[in-house]
Design a protein around this motif. Structure first.
Motif, PDB file in Angstrom:
ATOM      1  N   MET A 248       0.968  -0.876   0.334  1.00 20.69           N
ATOM      2  CA  MET A 248      -0.122   0.234   0.107  1.00 20.69           C
ATOM      3  C   MET A 248       0.790   1.262  -0.374  1.00 20.69           C
ATOM      4  O   MET A 248       0.188   2.519   0.144  1.00 20.69           O
ATOM      5  CB  MET A 248      -1.069   0.044   1.165  1.00 20.69           C
ATOM      6  N   PHE A 249       2.129   1.430   0.689  1.00 15.99           N
ATOM      7  CA  PHE A 249       3.162   2.188   0.772  1.00 15.99           C
ATOM      8  C   PHE A 249       3.625   2.588  -0.602  1.00 15.99           C
ATOM      9  O   PHE A 249       4.971   3.417  -0.600  1.00 15.99           O
ATOM     10  CB  PHE A 249       3.633   1.855   1.999  1.00 15.99           C
ATOM     11  N   SER A 250       3.528   1.810  -1.982  1.00 16.00           N
ATOM     12  CA  SER A 250       4.688   1.353  -2.991  1.00 16.00           C
ATOM     13  C   SER A 250       4.510   2.573  -3.547  1.00 16.00           C
ATOM     14  O   SER A 250       2.923   2.125  -3.631  1.00 16.00           O
ATOM     15  CB  SER A 250       4.354   0.045  -3.547  1.00 16.00           C
ATOM     16  N   SER A 251       5.682   3.004  -4.013  1.00 13.66           N
ATOM     17  CA  SER A 251       4.963   4.459  -5.525  1.00 13.66           C
ATOM     18  C   SER A 251       4.674   3.081  -6.667  1.00 13.66           C
ATOM     19  O   SER A 251       4.332   3.942  -7.575  1.00 13.66           O
ATOM     20  CB  SER A 251       5.901   5.210  -5.409  1.00 13.66           C
ATOM     21  N   GLN A 252       4.605   2.313  -6.486  1.00 17.95           N
ATOM     22  CA  GLN A 252       4.897   1.037  -8.619  1.00 17.95           C
ATOM     23  C   GLN A 252       3.907  -0.140  -7.894  1.00 17.95           C
ATOM     24  O   GLN A 252       5.261  -1.013  -8.433  1.00 17.95           O
ATOM     25  CB  GLN A 252       6.273   1.293  -8.772  1.00 17.95           C
ATOM     26  N   PRO A 253       3.473   0.158  -7.035  1.00 20.50           N
ATOM     27  CA  PRO A 253       2.358  -1.520  -7.305  1.00 20.50           C
ATOM     28  C   PRO A 253       2.367  -2.897  -8.104  1.00 20.50           C
ATOM     29  O   PRO A 253       2.321  -4.005  -7.671  1.00 20.50           O
ATOM     30  CB  PRO A 253       1.920  -0.700  -5.669  1.00 20.50           C
ATOM     31  N   SER A 254       2.308  -1.871  -9.754  1.00 25.63           N
ATOM     32  CA  SER A 254       2.062  -2.502 -10.341  1.00 25.63           C
ATOM     33  C   SER A 254       2.629  -2.464 -11.581  1.00 25.63           C
ATOM     34  O   SER A 254       2.853  -1.294 -11.915  1.00 25.63           O
ATOM     35  CB  SER A 254       0.422  -2.267 -10.701  1.00 25.63           C
ATOM     36  N   SER A 255       2.583  -3.765 -12.010  1.00 25.77           N
ATOM     37  CA  SER A 255       3.748  -3.341 -13.266  1.00 25.77           C
ATOM     38  C   SER A 255       3.396  -4.414 -14.653  1.00 25.77           C
ATOM     39  O   SER A 255       2.921  -4.629 -13.844  1.00 25.77           O
ATOM     40  CB  SER A 255       5.123  -3.443 -12.784  1.00 25.77           C
ATOM     41  N   MET A 256       3.837  -4.137 -15.899  1.00 24.69           N
ATOM     42  CA  MET A 256       3.263  -4.445 -16.883  1.00 24.69           C
ATOM     43  C   MET A 256       3.918  -5.193 -17.774  1.00 24.69           C
ATOM     44  O   MET A 256       5.574  -4.413 -18.118  1.00 24.69           O
ATOM     45  CB  MET A 256       2.055  -4.366 -17.571  1.00 24.69           C
ATOM     46  N   GLU A 257       4.296  -6.259 -18.444  1.00 27.43           N
ATOM     47  CA  GLU A 257       4.406  -6.237 -19.507  1.00 27.43           C
ATOM     48  C   GLU A 257       3.867  -6.579 -21.214  1.00 27.43           C
ATOM     49  O   GLU A 257       3.521  -7.644 -20.854  1.00 27.43           O
ATOM     50  CB  GLU A 257       6.076  -7.794 -18.966  1.00 27.43           C
TER      51      GLU A 257
END
Length: 310
Positions: A248-257
């Motif tokens: 919840m405190f991550s600035s980039q919790p979701s990534s994609m390829e």
């Protein structure tokens, strides 16, 4: 990696975290039919390979008269022959009334009117053949065969099914057509026409629910749109979401390829990013949060967008 990071308020972080953790289970009723279609396509390819049959599944063609697009379960090309196939995986029994409406009687006691199945697939076959002739500028004399394939063994047929204009088979009978029929020398122009059509865009949500329809915009910014705009192959993506409390405190919790052809692109997903999609069965397009998406598989672009527009 391209970064979409931004300073976020706690309430936004909480909302984003909750979105990533939402579970969307598969629609089991529709999933059974989809699996049956995938199975028939797979065994059709295997059965028809020796004799030179080419199998295309979920082919979507434009319908200038009624608007939108129409789906054909399977289009199979061999020689100068085109099999236009409607698959039904019904169980129970069905009857055909005087208007050629198919009335299914399910084993749970319910009934369902599937309307004029035979007439609809016959119309699609005429549309597809007309578009092929339009593309090459002449009547190509294609042998168009309309096929109804009933693939569920737990289905009892009425005798009146043999009076239809279409060819009607169970699964084994249909596979025999491909195994035993030698269509002759391939009409390359016909193959090119059919291969030029697209299929459904598929968006899989976290948990397995599959949304099919037309993706109208990725919502990932101009750079991504430009990167994929000239593609001629399907666009795929795998999305990774962090769902633990600390994320919840991550600035980039979701990534994609993202990928199409041999090209690949990595990106992080911003809070609130949405994809615009018109899902099958819905009256209007809707916004789908990228934080709820697990994977996408978008159809290759249509090769001949001008066909069937008059």
């Amino acid at each position: 990696m391209n970064s979409f990071g931004e300073t976020m308020k706690l309430i936004q972080r909480w909302s984003w975290w909750r979105q990533r953790r939402r579970f969307h289970p598969p629609d089991e009723i529709h999933r059974a039919g989809e699996l049956a279609e995938q199975r028939l396509a797979k065994i059709s390819r295997a059965a028809g390979k020796k004799n030179g049959w080419h199998v295309f599944e979920s082919v979507r063609i434009p319908d200038a008269e009624q608007g939108g697009k129409r789906e054909i379960d399977l289009v199979i090309v061999g020689g100068n022959t085109m099999l236009v196939v409607e698959q039904k995986h019904w169980s129970g029994t069905f009857e055909i009334n005087a208007e050629e409406e198919f009335i299914q009687h399910r084993k749970n006691g319910t009934t369902h009117n599937h309307s004029t199945v035979n007439q609809r697939i016959a119309r699609k076959s005429r549309m597809l053949n007309a578009m092929h002739n339009e593309r090459i500028g002449k009547d190509d004399g294609v042998d168009v065969r309309v096929v109804l394939a009933f693939t569920n063994r737990n289905l009892d047929w009425p005798k009146s099914v043999n009076q239809l204009s279409s060819e009607v088979y169970d699964e084994a009978g249909f596979i025999s057509v491909l195994e035993d029929g030698d269509p002759g020398e391939l009409n390359e122009e016909l193959l090119t026409t059919v291969a030029g059509f697209g299929t459904w865009d598929e968006v899989q949500l976290n948990g397995g629910l599959m949304c099919k329809g037309d993706v109208l915009g990725l919502g990932l910014g101009d750079d991504v749109e430009a990167w994929q705009s000239a593609r001629s192959t399907p666009l795929t993506a795998q999305i990774s979401h962090k769902s633990g409390f600390a994320s919840m405190f991550s600035s980039q919790p979701s990534s994609m390829e993202l990928g199409h052809g041999t090209l690949r692109l990595s990106a992080s997903l911003p809070y609130g990013a949405t994809m615009k999609m018109h899902v099958v069965g819905k009256k209007a397009p809707e916004e789908i949060l990228w934080s709820t998406i697990e994977a996408i598989n978008l159809s290759k672009p249509v090769a001949y967008p001008e066909l069937g527009q008059e």
